[in-house]
Design an enzyme around this catalytic site. Structure first.
Site, PDB file in Angstrom:
ATOM      1  N   HIS A   1      -5.863   3.892   1.093  1.00 28.77           N
ATOM      2  CA  HIS A   1      -5.475   2.819   0.170  1.00 28.77           C
ATOM      3  C   HIS A   1      -4.012   2.907  -0.270  1.00 28.77           C
ATOM      4  O   HIS A   1      -3.244   1.957  -0.045  1.00 28.77           O
ATOM      5  CB  HIS A   1      -6.444   2.797  -1.014  1.00 28.77           C
ATOM      6  CG  HIS A   1      -6.011   1.927  -2.148  1.00 28.77           C
ATOM      7  ND1 HIS A   1      -5.855   0.564  -2.017  1.00 28.77           N
ATOM      8  CD2 HIS A   1      -5.690   2.228  -3.433  1.00 28.77           C
ATOM      9  CE1 HIS A   1      -5.459   0.068  -3.181  1.00 28.77           C
ATOM     10  NE2 HIS A   1      -5.350   1.051  -4.056  1.00 28.77           N
TER      11      HIS A   1
ATOM     12  N   HIS B   1       0.347   5.609  -6.852  1.00 26.61           N
ATOM     13  CA  HIS B   1      -0.089   4.765  -7.965  1.00 26.61           C
ATOM     14  C   HIS B   1      -1.478   5.089  -8.497  1.00 26.61           C
ATOM     15  O   HIS B   1      -1.799   4.736  -9.618  1.00 26.61           O
ATOM     16  CB  HIS B   1       0.019   3.275  -7.600  1.00 26.61           C
ATOM     17  CG  HIS B   1      -1.137   2.757  -6.805  1.00 26.61           C
ATOM     18  ND1 HIS B   1      -1.171   2.801  -5.444  1.00 26.61           N
ATOM     19  CD2 HIS B   1      -2.306   2.187  -7.198  1.00 26.61           C
ATOM     20  CE1 HIS B   1      -2.318   2.276  -5.009  1.00 26.61           C
ATOM     21  NE2 HIS B   1      -3.026   1.894  -6.063  1.00 26.61           N
TER      22      HIS B   1
ATOM     23  N   GLU C   1      -4.736   7.794 -12.209  1.00 25.46           N
ATOM     24  CA  GLU C   1      -5.958   7.069 -12.522  1.00 25.46           C
ATOM     25  C   GLU C   1      -7.195   7.807 -12.028  1.00 25.46           C
ATOM     26  O   GLU C   1      -8.147   8.012 -12.768  1.00 25.46           O
ATOM     27  CB  GLU C   1      -5.880   5.676 -11.878  1.00 25.46           C
ATOM     28  CG  GLU C   1      -7.122   4.845 -12.000  1.00 25.46           C
ATOM     29  CD  GLU C   1      -7.455   4.502 -13.432  1.00 25.46           C
ATOM     30  OE1 GLU C   1      -8.635   4.268 -13.701  1.00 25.46           O
ATOM     31  OE2 GLU C   1      -6.544   4.499 -14.284  1.00 25.46           O
ATOM     32  N   ASP C   2      -7.187   8.190 -10.754  1.00 24.57           N
ATOM     33  CA  ASP C   2      -8.415   8.689 -10.149  1.00 24.57           C
ATOM     34  C   ASP C   2      -8.591  10.191 -10.287  1.00 24.57           C
ATOM     35  O   ASP C   2      -9.682  10.706 -10.244  1.00 24.57           O
ATOM     36  CB  ASP C   2      -8.463   8.318  -8.675  1.00 24.57           C
ATOM     37  CG  ASP C   2      -8.713   6.832  -8.509  1.00 24.57           C
ATOM     38  OD1 ASP C   2      -8.008   6.212  -7.723  1.00 24.57           O
ATOM     39  OD2 ASP C   2      -9.596   6.322  -9.214  1.00 24.57           O
TER      40      ASP C   2
ATOM     41  N   ASP D   1      -1.275  -3.430  -4.690  1.00 21.63           N
ATOM     42  CA  ASP D   1      -2.558  -2.778  -4.932  1.00 21.63           C
ATOM     43  C   ASP D   1      -3.683  -3.812  -4.877  1.00 21.63           C
ATOM     44  O   ASP D   1      -4.697  -3.642  -4.208  1.00 21.63           O
ATOM     45  CB  ASP D   1      -2.498  -2.110  -6.314  1.00 21.63           C
ATOM     46  CG  ASP D   1      -3.811  -1.475  -6.730  1.00 21.63           C
ATOM     47  OD1 ASP D   1      -4.429  -0.786  -5.894  1.00 21.63           O
ATOM     48  OD2 ASP D   1      -4.212  -1.668  -7.893  1.00 21.63           O
TER      49      ASP D   1
ATOM     50  N   ASP E   1      -1.927 -35.654   1.318  1.00 22.66           N
ATOM     51  CA  ASP E   1      -0.760 -34.787   1.530  1.00 22.66           C
ATOM     52  C   ASP E   1      -1.163 -33.340   1.814  1.00 22.66           C
ATOM     53  O   ASP E   1      -0.763 -32.416   1.137  1.00 22.66           O
ATOM     54  CB  ASP E   1       0.211 -34.865   0.344  1.00 22.66           C
ATOM     55  CG  ASP E   1      -0.501 -34.688  -0.983  1.00 22.66           C
ATOM     56  OD1 ASP E   1      -1.732 -34.565  -0.976  1.00 22.66           O
ATOM     57  OD2 ASP E   1       0.182 -34.668  -2.021  1.00 22.66           O
TER      58      ASP E   1
END
Ligand code: MN
Length: 759
Positions: free
Chosen positions: A65, A89, A93-94, A157, A277
């Site tokens: 990822h 990134h 967080e993880d 992300d 259009d």
């Protein structure tokens, strides 16, 4: 038993990630041969170590990822710091074992700021967490304001997550898709990143509304050949025509993306076959001059559709977008929307703010600043907004600036959101111009401040030194800037009025008790009530937040601790001595003082003020029936009196209502109206009813003061066949209410004394 297999699998996965990363780096150094590869390799190793043993819902190693995210950032031609942040990134967080400080130590301040911002945004639920939505949104914009690359990494992300959304449970899919359509795609648009916006929308639409997506996709696929034949034919014609004119141009066609077709169908309530259009042609030329040449060619050889030409080269959009737009149709009745732009304009249109990092050396800080200005201003202007609908309304205006361009008398262009008024224009020119605006001249015609401006309107604002904002102005303005300035001004005025009211209430009690307070004692008194200073203490009393008795009691205990004679508690109504003191109503020019519409007092009437929290002061007639109820809230009733000059003449006009009853006779009404006119009073509205007992009429008058009103009444009483004349309490000034007044029972409260009659 499975151990050798596992190891082999892991090895294969590691090799896959390594290969993906190597490709990404190759691509990055193709765009920038001096890019800092050692740092990026370090970032990759760091991420690979921290994500070790973690897997995505798809079963792939987690590391895939961040590498894909970095890859998307490379496609946006971003710098090494952004790429490193992309790789890193998710480590904070993880893997909670990685504190942001570790990123800072290893990769520097910028990378850490970006990673920190992305981590914070990722933790927020921007659309489903109703309670914290506004706060979350503001926090996100704060992170973006710190470093705009935060949002670029977040876009990358989100793009990769959307590409692999199939593996997530349905409700999570839906949440991510909605958040993308509601928040990230509009933000991408606002930052001028058309390409990212299209992909975000296309991917998210599929999950946000799978049925509509599938249906539309099938419908469009069915007509694909038809569309493309038409476009290609059109493009060939244009290409040939332009080259015959010696103008080499890149001409390409496209079918609009599904989400924008879907939106059009929904907003216009149309079927696919009714949308004409759908097809677009883009012409890319060398110079801005050639853009206009190409436009001239198109309008000569095809029929342009009325009202569809837009010159965003002369008037760029606030996200920097430039192009000429027109819609034309050929003999085959194919309708195409044409965009004409230079190569550079095209890059700006597709990449937006990301483009400013393109060249590592000459980073265009000025342009980044310009693009970020709206974020900072939005944060500033939305500071006090607590109501979610107001917040989103404002955000929508800022995210989708459907702009108009008005001109100053000197010809300067003032961009404003669609629907903006002359008053918005005044504030856009200068705050002082806004605060003193009394009217405007648009195209030689005088218009009110609430006049809605159109593109190319030439606007001259009329100012007057005496003009001040009023609460009504909040209904006239559309821009955040004007709204904020008006609110600020009203807050200040309200504070000043509250100080005046509070001062009056406290001082009067002190005077009565014969107490004099030395200046320096006031500071202590204020502190005792947790107020900053004496002014704030008075303001609290004036606003009705603090009873004047409490302040008085406290001061008395400070100055005279042991009163020998207990003073009888005052039960007398406030305002009984209004004539002697109280707030002076000077010409009613204070925007926070309003005349009560129930009793319409005029200068000269005995009056009382009622403090309405946050709305200033309402002035009632002392005999107003509503005052009786308000008296229970006596702490908020305060004495007021008219300024002498208003009682004598001068001010006004003031509205007031009277009822005239007469025995029916021909000509009575015209006698009554001419009598009123002879006193100089103005009839704003009249309501006449013939009843069995005679003719009843109610009038809404404009008078200068009580003296004039009394003259009206006494003169009317002398008109033949007039039986009765009364002043009335009314709720308002519209017809229905006057009609109701005739039917209802009037409330007389102006007793005329003979000496008030004619001079
Ligand atoms: Mn991520």
């Amino acid at each position: 038993m499975n151990v050798p297999d596992e190891t082999e699998k892991t090895r294969a996965e590691t090799a896959y990630c390594d290969r993906l990363f190597a490709e990404t780096m190759q691509l990055a150094s193709r765009f920038d041969k001096n890019i800092d590869l050692p740092t990026l390799r370090r970032a990759y190793r760091f991420a690979s170590e921290r994500h070790k043993g973690h897997f995505r819902s798809s079963g792939e190693p987690y590391l895939v990822h961040p590498v894909h995210v970095a890859r998307i950032l490379v496609d946006l031609h971003l710098d090494a710091q952004t790429l490193a942040a992309g790789l890193l990134h998710d480590v904070v967080e993880d893997d909670l074992k990685t504190p942001i400080e570790e990123i800072e130590v290893n990769f520097g301040n910028d990378v850490a700021t970006i990673v920190d911002g992305v981590t914070k945004i990722s933790r927020m639920q921007l659309v489903s967490d109703k309670e914290n939505q506004i706060d979350n949104f503001r926090k996100m914009l704060l992170a973006v304001a710190k470093d705009v690359r935060v949002i670029l990494v977040k876009f990358a992300d989100r793009l990769h997550n959307l590409r692999t959304l199939d593996y997530l449970p349905p409700e999570k899919r839906l949440r991510i898709a909605r958040e993308t359509l509601d928040v990230y795609a509009p933000l991408a648009h606002r930052f001028g990143m058309a390409r990212v916006r299209r992909e975000l929308e296309e991917l998210a639409f599929r999950y946000a509304d799978p049925e509509a997506y599938a249906r539309l996709e099938a419908q469009v696929a069915q007509r694909k050949d038809e569309y493309w034949n038409a476009i290609e034919q059109f493009c060939d014609e244009i290409r040939a025509g332009l080259s015959k004119r010696g103008m080499p141009a890149e001409v390409s066609g496209r079918v609009k993306h599904l989400y924008s077709i879907h939106n059009k169908m929904v907003s216009e309530g149309k079927e696919l076959s009714e949308i004409y259009d759908l097809l677009g042609v883009r012409i890319i030329v060398e110079t801005a001059d050639q853009c206009y040449d190409a436009l001239a060619y198109l309008h000569q050889h095809y029929r342009p559709l009325e009202g569809r030409f837009k010159d965003y080269i002369g008037n760029p959009k606030s996200n920097g977008y430039q192009s000429l737009h027109t819609t034309v149709t050929n003999n085959q009745r194919t309708v195409v929307e044409v965009q004409i732009r230079t190569r550079e304009m095209h890059e700006v249109a597709e990449e937006g703010i990301a483009r400013h990092w393109l060249y590592k050396e000459g980073r265009a800080t000025g342009e980044i600043d310009a693009q970020m200005r709206w974020v900072r201003q939005f944060l500033e202007w939305s500071k006090d907004i607590r109501d979610p609908s107001e917040f989103y309304e404002q955000l929508k205006i800022d995210l989708f600036p459907d702009e108009i361009f008005a001109l100053t008398p000197k010809g300067d262009v003032i961009p404003l959101p669609k629907g903006a008024t002359a008053l918005d224009f005044a504030f856009a020119v200068h705050t002082e111009v806004g605060l003193h605006a009394s009217g405007a001249i648009v195209g030689g015609r005088i218009v009110p401040l609430g006049y809605e401006l159109q593109t190319s309107d030439s606007v001259r604002i009329i100012t007057s030194a005496n003009q001040k904002p009023s609460r009504d102005w909040l209904n006239l303005v559309k821009t955040a800037k004007a709204r904020t300035r008006v609110k600020q001004w009203l807050r200040q005025a309200e504070f000043a009025l509250n100080v005046e009211i509070g001062h009056d209430l406290v001082e009067k009690r002190l005077k009565k008790a014969g107490l004099v307070i030395p200046e320096e004692e006031w500071a202590a008194a204020a502190a005792a009530f947790n107020m900053k200073d004496r002014e704030h203490l008075f303001a609290a009393v004036g606003a009705g937040d603090l009873a004047p008795e409490r302040v008085f009691d406290h001061i008395r205990s400070m100055v005279a601790p042991a009163p020998t004679k207990e003073e009888a508690p005052q039960k007398e109504l406030p305002g009984a001595d209004a004539e002697a003191g109280g707030i002076v109503l000077s010409g009613m020019d204070n925007p926070l003082v309003r005349i009560a519409r129930c009793c319409n007092p005029v200068p000269g009437d005995p009056v009382l003020g009622f403090i309405t929290r946050g709305r200033g002061l309402t002035v009632h007639h002392r005999e107003c029936p509503n005052i009786r109820q308000l008296k229970e809230d006596a702490g908020r009733l305060i004495p007021v009196r008219w300024e002498a000059r208003d009682v004598i003449g001068g001010a006004g006009p003031f509205k007031t209502a009277i009822i005239v009853k007469g025995s029916d006779r021909v000509g009575l009404l015209s006698n009554v109206t001419s009598t009123i006119a002879s006193t100089g009073a103005n009839i704003r509205h009249a309501e006449i009813r013939t009843l069995p007992d005679g003719a009843h009429s109610a009038f809404l008058l404009e008078v200068k003061n009580l003296k004039q009103l009394k003259r009206v009444i006494s003169k009317l009483r002398k008109v033949p066949n007039v039986v009765e004349v009364h002043r009335l309490a009314t709720e308002g000034d519209d017809e229905d209410e006057l009609r109701a007044m005739i039917a209802g029972s009037p409330l007389p409260f102006a007793e005329e004394s003979p000496d008030d009659e004619d001079e």
